[in-house]
Scaffold this active site. Structure first.
Site, PDB file in Angstrom:
ATOM      1  N   SER A  85      38.890 -24.834  11.959  1.00 15.03           N
ATOM      2  CA  SER A  85      39.467 -23.632  12.554  1.00 15.03           C
ATOM      3  C   SER A  85      40.147 -23.982  13.886  1.00 15.03           C
ATOM      4  O   SER A  85      41.015 -24.845  13.927  1.00 15.03           O
ATOM      5  CB  SER A  85      38.367 -22.579  12.736  1.00 15.03           C
ATOM      6  N   HIS A 108      42.471 -22.511   8.340  1.00 18.27           N
ATOM      7  CA  HIS A 108      42.410 -21.258   7.575  1.00 18.27           C
ATOM      8  C   HIS A 108      43.024 -20.121   8.394  1.00 18.27           C
ATOM      9  O   HIS A 108      43.421 -20.304   9.552  1.00 18.27           O
ATOM     10  CB  HIS A 108      40.972 -20.915   7.172  1.00 18.27           C
TER      11      HIS A 108
END
Length: 343
Positions: A85, A108
């Site tokens: 992330s 993501h």
């Protein structure tokens, strides 16, 4: 390690540990990070950033990204375990970026939540989309592809986990470094936990200190960490021989001392015989004997030559000695007279 951001001063480089969740602790601020970096820059040392993070607060991550990206220091980033992330964005700051062959990189879509009316919900969605636009712009320079392509590939509401070789081929990292192995089938959660646990062990510190080891004369020809460990194995094997070698040396010392003691005794006996012979044949006497003894002790070769050069003294008994088997003229005449008288 209880603090996400840790600055550790070293001899040749500062080390920043980004281990944990971004934004988990409130003392991680852009100002605090910048202050630490300025101190490191002023020392002229390289800055090594080691990452094992599942990500976290986007805005705190952007602050860290900007602080590292704008630093004038020589920054090297190492993904030890997980850079997921927002942590994957921070990893892009490295010049270069290297990744353990057992590590994972994950991208993501931005996640978030809010509570309120439809206007507030709409504003939350707009903020999420705006953040994704920002992240696409942050990824683009490193990957060398357009923002729209990045959005289509990685911001599709799916977690994209990349191994080291995949991250290298896609341009996220510049190289892969070796590390102590983890099971090949480890899940990202297991990888994250394994590397976090190593903070409690000397493993990571030893790995970072290998550069110091290579500076030692014995390791000067080591081109890689594997070469260093081979030399260490060799040294360990040699060290294992030390007890038996020490025992052997002590035994040889005892034997050598015995030989030396025997040789010393024989030498003293030989000197005594030389002096005794010289005194017996009159070359020296009890008064001069200590002089020649000292000469033999200080210079054996010349002492023997001096003793040999001395002439033996003749004794009176030698010259006056008469063989009792030969009859003297006087005795012979007296015997003749006795024989005539007895007739």
């Amino acid at each position: 390690m209880n603090k996400f951001f840790n600055m550790i001063p070293g001899e040749d480089a500062w080390c920043i540990l980004l281990y944990g969740d971004i934004g988990e602790y409130s003392d991680v601020t852009a100002a605090g990070i910048a202050r630490e970096l300025i101190e490191a820059e002023s020392s002229g040392k390289r800055i090594d950033v080691r990452i094992n993070s599942n990500g976290g607060d986007v805005y705190t991550g952007i602050a860290i990204f900007n602080a590292l990206r704008n630093s004038k220091a020589d920054i090297h980033i190492y993904v030890d375990g997980i850079a997921a992330s927002m942590a994957s964005v921070i990893a892009l700051c490295g010049k270069p970026v290297e990744m353990s062959k057992y590590a994972r990189l994950m991208l993501h879509s931005v996640s978030g939540g809010c509570y309120g009316n439809k206007t507030e919900l709409r504003r939350c969605l707009e903020e999420v989309e705006a953040l994704e636009d920002t992240l696409c712009r942050m990824y683009a320079p490193k990957l060398g592809i357009g923002e729209d392509e990045i959005r289509a590939r990685y911001f599709d509401d799916t977690d994209h986990w990349l191994k080291a070789d995949e991250a290298l081929s896609l341009g996220f990292i510049d190289g892969i470094y070796d590390a102590d192995p983890v099971p090949e089938d480890s899940t990202p959660e297991q990888v994250y936990r394994i590397f976090n646990n190593r903070l409690e062990q000397p493993l990571n510190d030893n790995q970072m200190n290998l550069e110091e080891v290579k500076k030692r004369p014995r390791f000067k020809d080591c081109a890689s960490d594997a070469d260093v460990f081979r030399v260490m194995d060799s040294l360990e094997a040699e060290a294992a021989k030390v007890p038996s070698l020490t025992e052997e040396v002590e035994e040889l010392k005892k034997k050598n001392k015995a030989f030396e003691d025997k040789a010393r005794e024989e030498d003293e006996a030989a000197k005594k015989k030389l002096l005794d012979d010289a005194q017996n044949d009159g070359r020296i006497d009890a008064t001069t004997r200590p002089v020649y003894e000292n000469l033999l002790n200080s210079d054996r070769e010349n002492g023997e030559k001096v003793l040999q050069s001395l002439k033996p003294k003749k004794r009176v008994t030698t010259d006056l000695r008469v063989d009792p088997g030969n009859e003297s003229p006087w005795d012979r005449r007296m015997n003749e007279i006795k024989n005539k008288l007895n007739r």
